[in-house]
Design an enzyme around this catalytic site. Structure first.
Site, PDB file in Angstrom:
ATOM      1  N   ALA A 169     -10.194 -10.753 -16.753  1.00  0.00           N
ATOM      2  CA  ALA A 169     -10.183 -11.864 -15.860  1.00  0.00           C
ATOM      3  C   ALA A 169     -11.325 -10.832 -14.615  1.00  0.00           C
ATOM      4  O   ALA A 169     -12.137 -11.728 -14.384  1.00  0.00           O
ATOM      5  CB  ALA A 169      -9.072 -11.905 -15.586  1.00  0.00           C
ATOM      6  N   ALA A 170     -10.864  -9.743 -13.696  1.00  0.00           N
ATOM      7  CA  ALA A 170     -11.461  -9.366 -13.187  1.00  0.00           C
ATOM      8  C   ALA A 170     -12.707  -8.665 -13.604  1.00  0.00           C
ATOM      9  O   ALA A 170     -13.906  -8.592 -13.216  1.00  0.00           O
ATOM     10  CB  ALA A 170     -10.784  -7.890 -12.682  1.00  0.00           C
TER      11      ALA A 170
ATOM     12  N   SER B 242     -10.456 -11.402 -21.267  1.00  0.00           N
ATOM     13  CA  SER B 242     -10.453 -12.210 -20.679  1.00  0.00           C
ATOM     14  C   SER B 242      -9.250 -13.020 -21.525  1.00  0.00           C
ATOM     15  O   SER B 242      -9.925 -14.562 -22.125  1.00  0.00           O
ATOM     16  CB  SER B 242     -12.268 -13.219 -20.646  1.00  0.00           C
ATOM     17  OG  SER B 242     -13.135 -12.131 -20.554  1.00  0.00           O
TER      18      SER B 242
ATOM     19  N   CYS C 171      -1.425 -15.100 -18.671  1.00  0.00           N
ATOM     20  CA  CYS C 171       0.205 -16.678 -17.456  1.00  0.00           C
ATOM     21  C   CYS C 171       0.404 -17.202 -19.063  1.00  0.00           C
ATOM     22  O   CYS C 171       1.442 -17.991 -19.069  1.00  0.00           O
ATOM     23  CB  CYS C 171      -0.449 -17.205 -16.921  1.00  0.00           C
ATOM     24  SG  CYS C 171      -1.617 -16.022 -15.686  1.00  0.00           S
TER      25      CYS C 171
ATOM     26  N   ASP D  60      -5.471  -6.613 -10.966  1.00  0.00           N
ATOM     27  CA  ASP D  60      -3.998  -6.132 -10.958  1.00  0.00           C
ATOM     28  C   ASP D  60      -3.852  -5.076 -10.863  1.00  0.00           C
ATOM     29  O   ASP D  60      -2.981  -4.408  -9.715  1.00  0.00           O
ATOM     30  CB  ASP D  60      -3.208  -6.105 -11.950  1.00  0.00           C
ATOM     31  CG  ASP D  60      -3.013  -7.826 -12.609  1.00  0.00           C
ATOM     32  OD1 ASP D  60      -3.494  -8.660 -11.572  1.00  0.00           O
ATOM     33  OD2 ASP D  60      -2.497  -7.941 -13.198  1.00  0.00           O
TER      34      ASP D  60
ATOM     35  N   GLU E 284     -13.493  -1.745 -22.820  1.00  0.00           N
ATOM     36  CA  GLU E 284     -12.178  -2.260 -23.065  1.00  0.00           C
ATOM     37  C   GLU E 284     -11.517  -1.481 -23.906  1.00  0.00           C
ATOM     38  O   GLU E 284     -12.221  -1.119 -25.381  1.00  0.00           O
ATOM     39  CB  GLU E 284     -12.560  -3.868 -23.103  1.00  0.00           C
ATOM     40  CG  GLU E 284     -11.471  -4.363 -23.847  1.00  0.00           C
ATOM     41  CD  GLU E 284     -10.293  -4.513 -22.910  1.00  0.00           C
ATOM     42  OE1 GLU E 284     -10.403  -4.907 -21.678  1.00  0.00           O
ATOM     43  OE2 GLU E 284      -8.691  -4.483 -23.116  1.00  0.00           O
TER      44      GLU E 284
ATOM     45  N   ASN F 241      -9.497 -13.272 -10.693  1.00  0.00           N
ATOM     46  CA  ASN F 241     -11.263 -14.216 -11.267  1.00  0.00           C
ATOM     47  C   ASN F 241     -11.563 -14.048  -9.416  1.00  0.00           C
ATOM     48  O   ASN F 241     -13.055 -13.462  -9.346  1.00  0.00           O
ATOM     49  CB  ASN F 241     -10.729 -15.614 -11.249  1.00  0.00           C
ATOM     50  CG  ASN F 241     -10.804 -15.600 -12.937  1.00  0.00           C
ATOM     51  OD1 ASN F 241     -11.935 -15.189 -13.405  1.00  0.00           O
ATOM     52  ND2 ASN F 241      -9.466 -15.504 -13.480  1.00  0.00           N
TER      53      ASN F 241
ATOM     54  N   TYR G  57      -0.506 -41.540  -0.016  1.00  0.00           N
ATOM     55  CA  TYR G  57       0.867 -42.131  -0.338  1.00  0.00           C
ATOM     56  C   TYR G  57       0.656 -43.610  -0.784  1.00  0.00           C
ATOM     57  O   TYR G  57      -0.777 -44.104  -0.732  1.00  0.00           O
ATOM     58  CB  TYR G  57       1.717 -42.564   0.639  1.00  0.00           C
ATOM     59  CG  TYR G  57       2.441 -43.592   0.720  1.00  0.00           C
ATOM     60  CD1 TYR G  57       3.914 -43.342  -0.256  1.00  0.00           C
ATOM     61  CD2 TYR G  57       2.410 -45.166   0.883  1.00  0.00           C
ATOM     62  CE1 TYR G  57       4.691 -44.695  -0.525  1.00  0.00           C
ATOM     63  CE2 TYR G  57       2.550 -46.281   1.018  1.00  0.00           C
ATOM     64  CZ  TYR G  57       4.095 -45.923  -0.086  1.00  0.00           C
ATOM     65  OH  TYR G  57       5.302 -46.945  -0.380  1.00  0.00           O
TER      66      TYR G  57
END
Lengths: 475, 475
Positions: free
Chosen positions: A20-21, A52, A56, A306, A46, A328, A453
């Site tokens: 992501a980063a 990517s 999660c 991270d 990488e 991100n 509401y």
């Protein structure tokens, strides 16, 4: 005699880490350069064969909610390359030289190379925390014991749980999840959904980043959902099958023995900063890079995601908050700034959300800002309360309960934090509280503001406003 | 000779209207007096036989979602009396005398009385708007034509739709809903759910308080849900059965004839201020009382709820916003202030939310702040865009689409408004935007803030932040 000027080299931006980063940085750098009419080269290194991906999403893959590992990949290497990134996969950066402005990297298949950089972005992520008892004398993970961090872990878990569902390992039916945070609770859900008899061991509470009166509510529902949650307990010992090297049981610090077939390590992560440390970059007491507000860690070097510590907006100090949403945003800021921008990352509030769904149980959990202990430690004159409410009008069938804890400073009346534990459609309300914290507004502002509401969506006094009003009255 | 001092009269607060605003005022006055150690009398006059009911819940009662009228009553008269309110039901206030400080009221069963007040709270609500074509020469509503405002209307509608379901009026199977706002859309849903073939006639758009590019999205889903939505059309004529006086059809301004068995009047409300006007109180151009920030309309006289105009926080001008959530907040403020408090109502943003669910269709609609036209009229340099996103990660089964319109001022970058049209779990996000507007924050703040992310709840760039980021980039 030739007097030709040597061709000017194009500016070269190297990004280490293509999740992501890193990829947010790479793409933003290319976009910004393009809109400025500049040509640059962006090289991304990488070490795995994935780019990517949504870490999660792994628990939902393991549970069977998500069908394939591919669905967790936001963009394939090919798609990244199509937009102009020189993406080099399966290569591990081994050394950064800030003087010669080079990065050395090794092909995982063998062979080393160097790449020159004008600008460098560190997006090396984090390592899952592996306790000593989980590692053999040979330095390998004990059989059946595995963390949950990257797609290789995901594939391992999928393999484990699917093998079982195909009946090939019919004895594999018990799981112990070690760690009671987000990943622990999500993996406990996944294991229960896969039919494992599941124990959750946690050294403090289930969701210990909530106040204890709120985490107890989570613990209760997780137990109601079929998980044997054991709190205030660490792993004292592991019993390993001497024949196949597979875990047989864990012994807790409570003296209890937990026979198991698999062990999920959900103990969190630590920033992956070895490369930077070796190059002389400073790291903080939590082990992460210490970027300034432009995410810069040295002249011409940025860091995102991270591997960084981040500024807590309320306490004005570095904390760890390893989340994709920050990665991100930070990556994008690095991308802007590598091509001359001056974008700033404005810090975090500690907002987080999750849920646990199992056997008719549905609990949602969210928090933002400071807990009562954090707030007191930061010197605030803390006032707090918990209020019970509903997500919809009392007469609507979709109403679910919602417990809201609200924390404020008595002196300034400033809102400091909100925690939510409730049923379906409760937890996303945390964003409203986060916006109030972002604007440094008071508990009175939250109580008074014009929130939406209608009977299917809220009570006439919106649940978090009811909490704010009651705290406002008490202060 | 006696020199006895006459016993000092207890302070007497009279509240006219015993719904949300009035009863919030009554109870807060009693609570505040009690905590100040003062004895006061609170007398509330109510012309109907209902107190504290949820008008917003009526469509869900008519649809069958809510079982009984009683469920819509938050508190019965007995419960109000138990907390010390001298509640007089079925009496209509007929005159306020601000000089003698008295209110005259008539028992609906006959007989008039006077009551003295030291403090007065006007909470007389609003009248449903009844167009001329809906009224007979005798001044009665045409048979089968009815508004949707109070519990008597609810009982009427329940009777109508239940009679049909019992087969007693087998020919009653077509409904026309006149009005395309919240109540119109909600009643169209209710009529479809009751099996009526339903036409919605609206003089402009379905949900015309959204920008047209957003209201068109609503219109499409309402049509997909089985409602024949006819836009830009008013009622030109009504055809009435000369025998039973019942409606037979409406003719639209488009020349089309719509045969029907029932007509829902969903044309909004106008403040009920006749009493105050007769007493010399000023009203605004929208027909409501014009309270100051303490909800005071004259010395010792307060007003709350639908009978008032309210201050729009962004435009700093009076508007109408007849919603239960404001009525409750304002009533409470009146209650404080009648016993010496100095609480202020800080105005509204125009936040509103609803949904339409029918035949597999689920659309949620919400707005806050200014629309593009309102913003332009208020002198802002308006920039806006619509972004499509999702309520959850792309790989999660609960993901539903969400269209977000975001509106900001180019000069100051201040957020001015947000509109949402989407699937399940989309619309309550509007509260986050409302909090941003409340804090007068910028579109950049919204894009940068730390909102919650986890796969079941959001995308890694939260939908409304994605919109904010894109608008921020464009400005």
């Amino acid at each position: 005699m030739s007097t030709a000027v040597p061709p000017k080299q194009r500016e070269q931006i190297v990004v280490i880490g293509a999740d992501a980063a890193g990829m947010s940085a790479a793409h933003q750098a290319l976009r910004s350069a393009k809109s400025a009419g500049r040509d640059i080269d962006v090289i991304a290194l990488e070490k795995t064969s994935d780019t990517s991906y949504s870490a999660c999403g792994i628990p939902y893959l393991v549970s069977g909610t998500v069908g394939t590992t591919d669905e967790l990949s936001a963009r394939t290497p090919e798609k990244h390359r199509a937009t102009g990134v020189d993406l080099r996969m399966n290569v591990t950066a081994t050394k950064i030289d800030l003087n010669t402005r080079t990065v050395a990297y090794a092909h995982n298949a063998g062979g080393e190379e160097f790449v020159r950089f004008d600008k460098l972005v560190l997006a090396t992520g984090a390592h899952p925390i592996i306790p000593e008892w989980a590692v053999t004398d040979g330095g390998e993970l004990v059989g059946g014991v595995h963390p949950v961090k990257d797609l290789d872990h995901a594939r391992h878990w999928l393999d484990l749980v699917s093998r079982r569902s195909r009946g090939e390992l019919a004895v594999r039916r018990r799981a112990v999840v070690v760690g009671g945070g987000y990943i622990g609770v999500e993996m406990a859900e996944a294991m229960v959904q896969r039919g494992f008899s599941t124990t959750l061991l946690t050294r403090s509470a289930v969701m210990s980043n909530l106040d204890s009166d709120m985490s107890e509510r989570v613990c209760e529902t997780v137990r109601a959902g079929g998980v044997d949650a054991v709190t205030n307990t660490t792993v004292a010992d592991i019993d390993i099958d001497s024949v196949d090297g597979h875990v047989r049981s864990l012994t807790g610090s409570n003296g209890q023995v937990y026979p198991t077939d698999v062990v999920v390590l959900g103990l969190g992560v630590r920033p992956s900063t070895e490369l930077g440390v070796a190059a002389g970059l400073p790291i903080g007491e939590r082990g992460g890079y210490l970027p300034n507000e432009r995410q810069e860690v040295a002249e011409g070097v940025w860091a995102a995601g991270d591997c960084c510590e981040v500024i807590d907006r309320i306490r004005r100090k570095y904390v760890l908050a390893p989340l994709g949403t920050h990665a991100n945003k930070q990556g994008r800021i690095c991308g802007y700034n590598t091509v001359g921008g001056s974008h700033e990352f404005p810090g975090v509030l500690g907002t987080a959300i999750t849920r646990f769904v199992s056997a008719g149980t549905h609990v949602e959990v969210a928090r933002t800002g400071l807990g009562t202990r954090e707030a007191a430690e930061a010197g605030y004159d803390v006032e707090s309360l918990v209020t019970l409410g509903g997500t919809a009008s009392g007469y609507m069938p979709e109403r679910s309960p919602i417990a809201t804890k609200i924390i404020a400073d008595r002196r300034t009346r400033r809102l400091l934090g909100v925690q939510i534990v409730g049923g379906a459609q409760s937890a996303k309300r945390i964003d409203t509280a986060a916006a109030v914290l972002w604007g440094e507004m008071s508990v009175d502002d939250l109580a008074a503001m014009d929130l939406s509401y209608a009977p299917p969506f809220a009570t006439v006094w919106e649940a978090i406003q009811l909490a704010a009003r009651r705290l406002s009255d008490r202060m």
